[in-house]
Write a protein that holds these residues in place. Structure first.
Motif, PDB file in Angstrom:
ATOM      1  N   ARG A  17       0.826  -1.216   0.000  1.00 58.85           N
ATOM      2  CA  ARG A  17       0.000   0.000   0.000  1.00 58.85           C
ATOM      3  C   ARG A  17       0.857   1.262   0.000  1.00 58.85           C
ATOM      4  O   ARG A  17       0.335   2.371  -0.049  1.00 58.85           O
ATOM      5  CB  ARG A  17      -0.900   0.018   1.239  1.00 58.85           C
ATOM      6  CG  ARG A  17      -1.817  -1.171   1.375  1.00 58.85           C
ATOM      7  CD  ARG A  17      -2.930  -1.112   0.360  1.00 58.85           C
ATOM      8  NE  ARG A  17      -4.050  -0.312   0.839  1.00 58.85           N
ATOM      9  CZ  ARG A  17      -5.125  -0.022   0.131  1.00 58.85           C
ATOM     10  NH1 ARG A  17      -5.209  -0.415  -1.120  1.00 58.85           N
ATOM     11  NH2 ARG A  17      -6.117   0.693   0.639  1.00 58.85           N
ATOM     12  N   VAL A  70      -0.407   5.087  -0.985  1.00 56.76           N
ATOM     13  CA  VAL A  70      -0.542   6.143   0.023  1.00 56.76           C
ATOM     14  C   VAL A  70       0.297   7.354  -0.367  1.00 56.76           C
ATOM     15  O   VAL A  70      -0.155   8.503  -0.269  1.00 56.76           O
ATOM     16  CB  VAL A  70      -0.128   5.607   1.407  1.00 56.76           C
ATOM     17  CG1 VAL A  70      -0.029   6.750   2.415  1.00 56.76           C
ATOM     18  CG2 VAL A  70      -1.143   4.562   1.889  1.00 56.76           C
ATOM     19  N   ALA A  72      -1.480   9.174  -3.112  1.00 54.67           N
ATOM     20  CA  ALA A  72      -2.684   9.846  -2.627  1.00 54.67           C
ATOM     21  C   ALA A  72      -2.326  11.147  -1.915  1.00 54.67           C
ATOM     22  O   ALA A  72      -2.989  12.176  -2.080  1.00 54.67           O
ATOM     23  CB  ALA A  72      -3.467   8.920  -1.693  1.00 54.67           C
ATOM     24  N   ILE A 108      -8.634   5.737   3.730  1.00 58.06           N
ATOM     25  CA  ILE A 108      -7.813   4.724   3.069  1.00 58.06           C
ATOM     26  C   ILE A 108      -7.492   3.637   4.088  1.00 58.06           C
ATOM     27  O   ILE A 108      -7.047   3.922   5.200  1.00 58.06           O
ATOM     28  CB  ILE A 108      -6.502   5.323   2.533  1.00 58.06           C
ATOM     29  CG1 ILE A 108      -6.791   6.374   1.449  1.00 58.06           C
ATOM     30  CG2 ILE A 108      -5.590   4.240   1.992  1.00 58.06           C
ATOM     31  CD1 ILE A 108      -5.546   7.096   0.969  1.00 58.06           C
ATOM     32  N   SER A 109      -7.718   2.392   3.719  1.00 59.57           N
ATOM     33  CA  SER A 109      -7.402   1.280   4.611  1.00 59.57           C
ATOM     34  C   SER A 109      -5.943   0.872   4.417  1.00 59.57           C
ATOM     35  O   SER A 109      -5.431   0.834   3.299  1.00 59.57           O
ATOM     36  CB  SER A 109      -8.316   0.097   4.327  1.00 59.57           C
ATOM     37  OG  SER A 109      -8.216  -0.302   2.980  1.00 59.57           O
ATOM     38  N   SER A 142      -7.258   8.983   7.420  1.00 61.64           N
ATOM     39  CA  SER A 142      -8.059  10.068   6.853  1.00 61.64           C
ATOM     40  C   SER A 142      -7.396  11.380   7.244  1.00 61.64           C
ATOM     41  O   SER A 142      -6.432  11.401   8.014  1.00 61.64           O
ATOM     42  CB  SER A 142      -9.499  10.022   7.371  1.00 61.64           C
ATOM     43  OG  SER A 142      -9.522  10.105   8.787  1.00 61.64           O
ATOM     44  N   ARG A 190      -8.010  -3.868   2.789  1.00 63.09           N
ATOM     45  CA  ARG A 190      -7.464  -4.546   1.635  1.00 63.09           C
ATOM     46  C   ARG A 190      -7.421  -6.061   1.794  1.00 63.09           C
ATOM     47  O   ARG A 190      -7.334  -6.783   0.806  1.00 63.09           O
ATOM     48  CB  ARG A 190      -6.063  -4.024   1.319  1.00 63.09           C
ATOM     49  CG  ARG A 190      -5.008  -4.456   2.312  1.00 63.09           C
ATOM     50  CD  ARG A 190      -3.631  -3.999   1.860  1.00 63.09           C
ATOM     51  NE  ARG A 190      -3.329  -4.487   0.545  1.00 63.09           N
ATOM     52  CZ  ARG A 190      -2.831  -5.675   0.294  1.00 63.09           C
ATOM     53  NH1 ARG A 190      -2.613  -6.522   1.274  1.00 63.09           N
ATOM     54  NH2 ARG A 190      -2.552  -6.045  -0.932  1.00 63.09           N
ATOM     55  N   GLN A 234      -5.003   2.659  -7.449  1.00 66.64           N
ATOM     56  CA  GLN A 234      -5.658   2.723  -6.142  1.00 66.64           C
ATOM     57  C   GLN A 234      -5.699   4.147  -5.611  1.00 66.64           C
ATOM     58  O   GLN A 234      -6.702   4.585  -5.054  1.00 66.64           O
ATOM     59  CB  GLN A 234      -4.911   1.838  -5.144  1.00 66.64           C
ATOM     60  CG  GLN A 234      -5.247   0.358  -5.245  1.00 66.64           C
ATOM     61  CD  GLN A 234      -4.496  -0.441  -4.205  1.00 66.64           C
ATOM     62  OE1 GLN A 234      -3.322  -0.192  -3.938  1.00 66.64           O
ATOM     63  NE2 GLN A 234      -5.155  -1.415  -3.616  1.00 66.64           N
ATOM     64  N   ALA A 235      -4.611   4.871  -5.780  1.00 62.62           N
ATOM     65  CA  ALA A 235      -4.548   6.234  -5.261  1.00 62.62           C
ATOM     66  C   ALA A 235      -5.549   7.147  -5.940  1.00 62.62           C
ATOM     67  O   ALA A 235      -6.025   8.118  -5.349  1.00 62.62           O
ATOM     68  CB  ALA A 235      -3.130   6.795  -5.433  1.00 62.62           C
ATOM     69  N   GLY A 295      -9.397   5.142  -1.997  1.00 62.01           N
ATOM     70  CA  GLY A 295      -8.117   4.465  -2.125  1.00 62.01           C
ATOM     71  C   GLY A 295      -8.223   2.970  -2.318  1.00 62.01           C
ATOM     72  O   GLY A 295      -7.210   2.268  -2.263  1.00 62.01           O
ATOM     73  N   ASP A 296      -9.411   2.429  -2.568  1.00 61.09           N
ATOM     74  CA  ASP A 296      -9.528   0.993  -2.765  1.00 61.09           C
ATOM     75  C   ASP A 296     -10.698   0.605  -3.653  1.00 61.09           C
ATOM     76  O   ASP A 296     -11.152  -0.526  -3.616  1.00 61.09           O
ATOM     77  CB  ASP A 296      -9.652   0.274  -1.429  1.00 61.09           C
ATOM     78  CG  ASP A 296      -9.085  -1.149  -1.503  1.00 61.09           C
ATOM     79  OD1 ASP A 296      -8.305  -1.417  -2.433  1.00 61.09           O
ATOM     80  OD2 ASP A 296      -9.425  -1.972  -0.647  1.00 61.09           O
TER      81      ASP A 296
END
Length: 574
Positions: free
Chosen positions: A75, A79, A82, A95-96, A112, A138, A207-208, A213-214
């Protein structure tokens, strides 16, 4: 891409009660992503020790580190991207993720926050334990091991959740499909490790971009889909992915991936949102299948809404003239959808006895001189005309909203192909709700370039518009397939008699009889008959004798750029 492998869901395991005592860990990152400060907040004493359980490390060890380096590898790039995309004043969607330390991985967390202008662009973030239910962690769903993205079913479920959330805000959501056909060539000379690195980078990048984010997944061989909000530019995405591929490319420069987007209708949570995403996904997949033979031969890499321009692969060498011409049309139409290469002009429909304007029709004019019917017919064949129709309506709504002339009424042409689509109708109604104007000021003309097969669906769309107070016209009556069975199936307010009859009336008693029959039938049904292509006084006289009271053509006015002129300067109408 390999078959997805189910993974154990840690959120189904017993939840640590001590973690519930910690509300969150707040972080401040400098503009470069380095942690300035880390602080635990909670409802009980000992939050520092609880925070260490939450993050897997003492908070003091976090300060001074680049935050992305603390995130699990799968991830990490997502991240980082993002955060890099977050502009001043914008919020970071949840975002997880997990954090990694020398002691192992942290529990599932949700990141967050926002980037605040008041603190010179610092990131103010919060880490919270992922809730037992609801968070899209995820490891909750099956993943494609090559990209780290969701599999198709999991993507539809995740995208539906985000579609419903975005719909609740009144903003549009977009579903974008990316075809990575370039990977087939790369696999012929790259090692599995190199291919794995490239696909993981692409997965993190996508993903970003996705909602939360997912909301991204693998939906076919070398095909990725994501759901996202506005502001994602397809040409930029295509160029960025091309850059990721180029790092491992052997010779020259890789082509850009083919990208196609559409906007699913606003949907409520649950089955409605799942159905909307599933339908949208099937639509973009089928459209891409239809477009690929043309686009790859003609070097087109971006299509539809969300793209600013077409991307041209420099080393392409198409040979089939028919394919080259189709590719040229496809590239051109991609620009038209984004309003860069077409404008609207307006021609009045008048009462032929009084010469008073009833309304004006908006006509698309393409800057390279391409014939409108030719290009629209092609767009219908490849399934791209819906986006164009929505863009035209959007422009008309904007024109009505800013016009000082309250009597202004504009008719928008809508392809019969579009009117067959429930997704198109939903998007159109949503557009009308976002741009409210008096329903009597916006009319619709159902046009037919290719044959309309599902007349019952078209009539359902027509009646939905009429119930809202919009008048609907059947265009080009008598031309092509638009014959009496159309009028039998479609309940409309107006019928436009095709200009070929008007043109032939002075020399043809047969055509005069046909026009009289059409006018009489329309009168019996309570439908206004409008003659197209009225260019001479002789034609006008014959039409009035046949019972046709309304007309459109050069006899009254050539199309004008400003529709208000027909009311502010009545002399514009002859």
């Amino acid at each position: 891409m390999s078959s997805p492998e189910p993974m154990v869901d840690p959120l189904t395991q017993p939840r640590d009660p001590f973690l519930d005592a910690c509300t969150d860990v707040t972080l401040v990152l400098d503009p470069n992503g380095r942690v300035r400060s880390a602080q635990a907040t909670g409802l009980t004493g000992g939050v520092e020790s609880v925070a260490q359980i939450l993050t897997g490390m003492p908070l003091s060890a976090i300060v001074g580190s680049h935050f992305a380096d603390l995130v699990e590898p799968s991830r990490r790039q997502m991240v980082a991207r993002a955060l890099s995309r977050l502009r001043l004043g914008e919020r970071l969607p949840p975002i997880s993720l997990r954090l990694l330390s020398s002691h192992g991985a942290s529990p599932p967390l949700v990141l967050s926050g926002a980037r605040l202008p008041a603190t010179e662009g610092d990131f103010h973030l919060a880490l919270t334990q992922a809730p037992r239910l609801g968070a899209l962690n995820r490891t909750t769903h099956p993943r494609d091991p090559d990209t780290g993205l969701l599999d198709r079913d999991a993507f539809v479920a995740a995208a539906a959740t985000h579609l419903a959330a975005i719909s609740a805000t009144g903003a549009p959501a977009w579903l974008t499909l990316i075809d990575l056909g370039q990977l087939a060539e790369a696999r012929t000379y790259l090692t599995p490790d190199s291919i794995g690195k490239v696909t993981l980078e692409i997965g993190a990048y996508v993903q970003a971009l996705s909602a939360g984010g997912d909301a991204a997944g693998v939906v076919g061989h070398d095909r990725i889909a994501l759901l996202h909000g506005a502001g994602i530019d397809g040409a930029t995405v295509s160029q960025d992915i091309q850059g990721l591929l180029a790092r491992s490319w052997r010779d020259g420069k890789p082509g850009r991936p083919l990208i196609l987007s559409l906007s699913p209708p606003a949907s409520a949570p649950g089955r409605e949102a799942v159905g909307a995403v599933d339908t949208a996904l099937k639509t973009v997949l089928s459209r891409l299948d239809a477009a690929i033979p043309l686009t790859r031969a003609a070097s087109v890499e971006t299509l539809g809404p969300g793209t600013a321009e077409e991307a041209v692969r420099p080393n392409a060498a198409p040979t089939d003239p028919r394919t080259v011409e189709s590719g040229r049309q496809l590239r051109t139409f991609g620009r038209y959808v984004m309003r860069t290469d077409y404008t609207l002009v307006f021609q009045p429909i008048v009462d032929m006895e009084s010469r008073q304007v009833h309304h004006v029709e908006a006509l698309a004019r393409f800057t390279d001189g391409t014939e409108t019917a030719t290009l629209i017919g092609f767009a219908e064949e490849i399934g791209m005309v819906e986006e164009f129709d929505l863009d035209v309506v959007r422009q008309i709504l904007e024109t009505l909203a800013r016009s000082p002339e309250s009597r202004l009424k504009i008719a928008a042409n809508i392809s019969g192909y579009s009117m067959q689509s429930g997704n198109f109708l939903a998007a159109l109604l949503q557009l009308l709700d976002r741009h409210p104007v008096g329903a009597d000021r916006l009319l619709f003309e159902v046009t037919e370039t290719n044959r309309i097969d599902r007349l019952s669906e078209v009539n359902g769309s027509v009646q939905a518009l009429r119930r809202r107070g919009h008048k609907v016209c059947l265009d080009d009556f008598g031309a092509g397939s638009a014959a009496f069975h159309y009028l039998r199936a479609l309940e409309v307010d107006m019928v436009k008699i095709d200009g070929l009859y008007t043109d032939a009336m002075p020399a043809s008693p047969r055509d005069r009889a046909i026009v009289r029959a059409i006018a009489g039938m329309c009168d019996e049904l309570g439908i206004r008959a409008v003659a197209e292509k009225v260019e001479t006084e002789e034609q006008l006289t014959l039409l009035l004798k046949a019972g046709v009271r309304s007309g459109q053509g050069y006899l009254f006015s050539h199309p004008q750029e400003k529709p208000e002129r027909y009311w502010s300067h009545p002399e514009t109408v002859a």
